[in-house]
Design an enzyme around this catalytic site. Sequence first.
Site, PDB file in Angstrom:
ATOM      1  N   ASP A  33      -5.956   2.288  -3.560  1.00 25.89           N
ATOM      2  CA  ASP A  33      -7.267   2.215  -2.893  1.00 25.89           C
ATOM      3  C   ASP A  33      -7.583   3.547  -2.213  1.00 25.89           C
ATOM      4  O   ASP A  33      -8.688   3.768  -1.735  1.00 25.89           O
ATOM      5  CB  ASP A  33      -7.384   1.022  -1.918  1.00 25.89           C
ATOM      6  CG  ASP A  33      -6.337   1.015  -0.833  1.00 25.89           C
ATOM      7  OD1 ASP A  33      -5.380   1.821  -0.891  1.00 25.89           O
ATOM      8  OD2 ASP A  33      -6.464   0.181   0.089  1.00 25.89           O
ATOM      9  N   SER A  45       0.808  -1.227   0.000  1.00 25.69           N
ATOM     10  CA  SER A  45       0.000   0.000   0.000  1.00 25.69           C
ATOM     11  C   SER A  45       0.842   1.279   0.000  1.00 25.69           C
ATOM     12  O   SER A  45       1.559   1.538  -0.954  1.00 25.69           O
ATOM     13  CB  SER A  45      -0.944  -0.066   1.195  1.00 25.69           C
ATOM     14  OG  SER A  45      -1.864   0.976   1.158  1.00 25.69           O
ATOM     15  N   ASP A  52      -1.191   1.149  -4.007  1.00 24.86           N
ATOM     16  CA  ASP A  52      -2.139   0.177  -4.574  1.00 24.86           C
ATOM     17  C   ASP A  52      -3.459   0.832  -4.969  1.00 24.86           C
ATOM     18  O   ASP A  52      -4.435   0.140  -5.285  1.00 24.86           O
ATOM     19  CB  ASP A  52      -2.357  -1.010  -3.626  1.00 24.86           C
ATOM     20  CG  ASP A  52      -3.030  -0.620  -2.332  1.00 24.86           C
ATOM     21  OD1 ASP A  52      -2.881   0.543  -1.904  1.00 24.86           O
ATOM     22  OD2 ASP A  52      -3.705  -1.482  -1.723  1.00 24.86           O
TER      23      ASP A  52
HETATM   24 MG    MG Z   1      -3.573   1.335  -0.025  1.00 22.38          MG
END
Ligand code: MG
Length: 452
Positions: free
Chosen positions: A245, A98, A243
């Site tokens: 998100d 992440s 990543d």
């Molecule tokens: Mg993330």
Amino acid sequence: MTRLFGTNGIRGVVGPDMNAELAVKVGRSIGTFFGGGPVALARDTRLSGPMLARAAASGLMSAGCEVIDLGIVPTPCAEYHVAKAGGALKGAVVVTASHNPREFNGLKAIDARGMEMRREDEEAIESIFFEERFRVAPWSEVGSIRSDDTAVSRYLEAIRGKVDVDSIRKAAFTVVVDPGNGAGCLSTPYLLRSLGCRVISLNAQPDGAFPGRMPEPIPAHLGDLMRVVSEVHANLGIAHDGDADRAVFVDDKGSFVVGDKSLALLAQAAIRGRGGTVVTPVSTSSLLEDVVRAAGGTVVRTRVGSPIVAGVMFETGATFGGEENGGAIFPDHQFCRDGAMAAAKMLEILAHARKTLSALEAELPEYHIKKANVPVPADQRDAVLTSIVALARGRKVDTTDGVKILEADGAVLVRPSGTEPIFRVYAEGRTSARADALAAEGVDLVKKALRR
Ligand code: MG
């Protein structure tokens, strides 16, 4: 038994902590937990991704899983792929760290709903891992592996289906996007172009050495984005973590939009005209309550952590949810944080409002934030927390996660860090002096509790 999973999966430094042996063993454990069957595999752009993904795949196949390798895709794309399989996939393994620095990598387990694993499922995987109770498929039932490169196009099509594409296209925005050389390189620039934007991209070649900037989308790492937005007179700047998100925004003036404000704007748009609940951790600003209440909705507070927020949203049928770090969850789309979806929604907000992002920000109530850390030895953590609860007796408190003292003109949250031997103090007030005073009170509370 020691824990394997942290708040957002298994994370560590590549080599000493995160290595092929661990990835094989985690793959075997997750494959055993799933009892074989089809499992998706995805990764971000980190240099160790191919090594760890192939090791995890090997572990999964040894337990009889059929691995569907999606390649480099954003985590929400892998989650969407699983969710839309409607139970045909057992889940997914995502190789990502992440927002962590470049030397890190990690493994995340996704369940059949396309959501981050529940804690009880993680515990089941942990017990398989530590007790080495692995399912070993006989020679004729060893799993297979194949590639599927359709995940991103299906994911982007789903996002376009959830926003007012015509209005966004008509607005013909100029957008600068900085995916930070992460998994978002493969999705967001193309999504924006398909929404009729003039797209200027920074750090948009996938590169796990992260040559452009560090993966965490915080102001200290986004100087280039802020400068370019202002120089090209763009309508919006967008940045993701490694990543993708999470999405954070830069306004038309080239200023970073603090996460509490972008979350409030996204929540307002989700609630307006239909009401409903917004789920967020105790650490989010009261700004969200003010905005959601004015739009006719209610706010539900949870413990800190996106899987917890997503879980409560799933169980209660919430309209929207998220955290102040740029993680926004749109349940019409899926029950996990989604950076590209947040970006598309922000464009829709601008298109419908016919106002600049800086103007929309200026309409929000203003809160001043003050943060502090107090070192607390790990072995005194629970005792200190109990003492703080006792010391705060008689005040209006929320003990959902740590202790939050609520006042008419502000609040202070004191909670132990999940990763470091410190207590974090997070204060907010309608004036800067009030925020300072509440932060000082929070620090004092921890120190008093330490002396008891
Ligand atoms: Mg993330």
